[in-house]
Design a protein around this motif. Sequence first.
Motif, PDB file in Angstrom:
ATOM      1  N   VAL A  11       1.567 -48.543   6.960  1.00 36.21           N
ATOM      2  CA  VAL A  11       1.680 -49.141   5.624  1.00 36.21           C
ATOM      3  C   VAL A  11       0.857 -50.429   5.568  1.00 36.21           C
ATOM      4  N   GLY A  12       0.949 -51.215   6.634  1.00 33.76           N
ATOM      5  CA  GLY A  12       0.193 -52.461   6.678  1.00 33.76           C
ATOM      6  C   GLY A  12      -1.306 -52.237   6.555  1.00 33.76           C
ATOM      7  N   ARG A  13      -1.820 -51.260   7.251  1.00 33.11           N
ATOM      8  CA  ARG A  13      -3.263 -50.997   7.199  1.00 33.11           C
ATOM      9  C   ARG A  13      -3.658 -50.419   5.848  1.00 33.11           C
ATOM     10  N   ALA A  14      -2.788 -49.624   5.243  1.00 34.80           N
ATOM     11  CA  ALA A  14      -3.094 -49.068   3.924  1.00 34.80           C
ATOM     12  C   ALA A  14      -3.280 -50.181   2.896  1.00 34.80           C
ATOM     13  N   TYR A  15      -2.525 -51.271   3.089  1.00 34.83           N
ATOM     14  CA  TYR A  15      -2.624 -52.404   2.170  1.00 34.83           C
ATOM     15  C   TYR A  15      -3.547 -53.505   2.688  1.00 34.83           C
TER      16      TYR A  15
ATOM     17  N   GLY B  17       2.529 -48.445 -11.388  1.00 33.85           N
ATOM     18  CA  GLY B  17       2.013 -48.196 -10.047  1.00 33.85           C
ATOM     19  C   GLY B  17       0.681 -48.855  -9.776  1.00 33.85           C
ATOM     20  N   THR B  18       0.286 -49.792 -10.634  1.00 32.11           N
ATOM     21  CA  THR B  18      -0.992 -50.485 -10.488  1.00 32.11           C
ATOM     22  C   THR B  18      -0.800 -51.806  -9.753  1.00 32.11           C
ATOM     23  N   LEU B  19      -1.706 -52.109  -8.860  1.00 35.32           N
ATOM     24  CA  LEU B  19      -1.653 -53.369  -8.123  1.00 35.32           C
ATOM     25  C   LEU B  19      -2.112 -54.498  -9.035  1.00 35.32           C
TER      26      LEU B  19
ATOM     27  N   ALA C 141      -9.187 -46.580   1.553  1.00 34.80           N
ATOM     28  CA  ALA C 141      -9.746 -47.412   0.493  1.00 34.80           C
ATOM     29  C   ALA C 141      -9.015 -48.741   0.475  1.00 34.80           C
ATOM     30  N   ALA C 142      -9.767 -49.811   0.353  1.00 34.25           N
ATOM     31  CA  ALA C 142      -9.153 -51.132   0.309  1.00 34.25           C
ATOM     32  C   ALA C 142      -8.353 -51.271  -0.980  1.00 34.25           C
TER      33      ALA C 142
ATOM     34  N   PRO D  36      -4.571 -48.058  -8.664  1.00 26.81           N
ATOM     35  CA  PRO D  36      -3.259 -47.641  -8.146  1.00 26.81           C
ATOM     36  C   PRO D  36      -2.989 -48.256  -6.771  1.00 26.81           C
ATOM     37  N   ALA D  37      -1.802 -48.785  -6.596  1.00 29.34           N
ATOM     38  CA  ALA D  37      -1.416 -49.336  -5.293  1.00 29.34           C
ATOM     39  C   ALA D  37      -1.378 -48.199  -4.274  1.00 29.34           C
ATOM     40  N   PRO D  38      -1.784 -48.464  -3.040  1.00 29.64           N
ATOM     41  CA  PRO D  38      -1.764 -47.408  -2.020  1.00 29.64           C
ATOM     42  C   PRO D  38      -0.362 -46.803  -1.869  1.00 29.64           C
ATOM     43  N   SER D  39      -0.316 -45.485  -1.863  1.00 24.94           N
ATOM     44  CA  SER D  39       0.968 -44.816  -1.676  1.00 24.94           C
ATOM     45  C   SER D  39       1.389 -44.950  -0.220  1.00 24.94           C
ATOM     46  N   PHE D  40       2.679 -44.828   0.028  1.00 28.37           N
ATOM     47  CA  PHE D  40       3.156 -44.911   1.405  1.00 28.37           C
ATOM     48  C   PHE D  40       4.491 -44.207   1.526  1.00 28.37           C
ATOM     49  N   SER D  41       4.842 -43.903   2.752  1.00 30.83           N
ATOM     50  CA  SER D  41       6.188 -43.429   3.061  1.00 30.83           C
ATOM     51  C   SER D  41       6.590 -44.115   4.353  1.00 30.83           C
ATOM     52  N   ALA D  42       7.814 -44.588   4.403  1.00 33.47           N
ATOM     53  CA  ALA D  42       8.307 -45.300   5.583  1.00 33.47           C
ATOM     54  C   ALA D  42       9.820 -45.210   5.603  1.00 33.47           C
TER      55      ALA D  42
END
Length: 207
Positions: A135-139, A154-156, A28-29, A35-41
């Motif tokens: 992470v880049g593509r998620a955002y 947690g909202t963009l 999802a764009a 909610p901002a896209p979750s990520f782990s890195a």
Amino acid sequence: MTTPSFPRRPMLAGIAALAALIAAPALAAPAIGKPAPSFSAVDSTGKARSLSEFRGKTVVLEWTNDGCPYVQKHYNAGAMQALQKRAAGDGVVWLSVISSAPGKQGYKTAAQANAWKTETGAAPSAILLDPKGEVGRAYAAKTTPHMYVVNPAGTLVYMGGIDDKNSADPASLKGATNFVVAALSDMKAGRAVARPVSAPYGCSVKY
């Protein structure tokens, strides 16, 4: 007359593969107010980081590439470092994200990222290493720099360029309206972010 028969298995397999492709969830764009896209890195110190660990804090995400003239404009002048330190003073978590793939401009190992941080005097809370671009593509990060601000819930609340001067010329910093500064100021004052979206500019992210 005998009706010719055709093998059905390959056709059925193709149909099944197409159905699976259609059914596969797309990323999802990112959207303001969602909610901002979750990520782990993993960061440059080897620590696993995720957006969820910063719940309750304002988070700035900055896509960076030290080989990009647009990024160099902000770092060579000390502008990005000053903004990072100012944000830290207000309790903001600043995450610099390197999504360059191995062999591409801006790619860094953990040791190289730490050396770059020391050499430039950069002051992010962490440098996230994203060599696969997940992470880049998620955002949907397109440029360096490309900026995002996430509120404590947690909202963009902001995404786009760092300012209104689409130029790599250091002279363009003078008189520029910094959209990240404006967004953080609005949030600090308890106001809605007046300009939540702007056009990002810079070098393309080197996925």
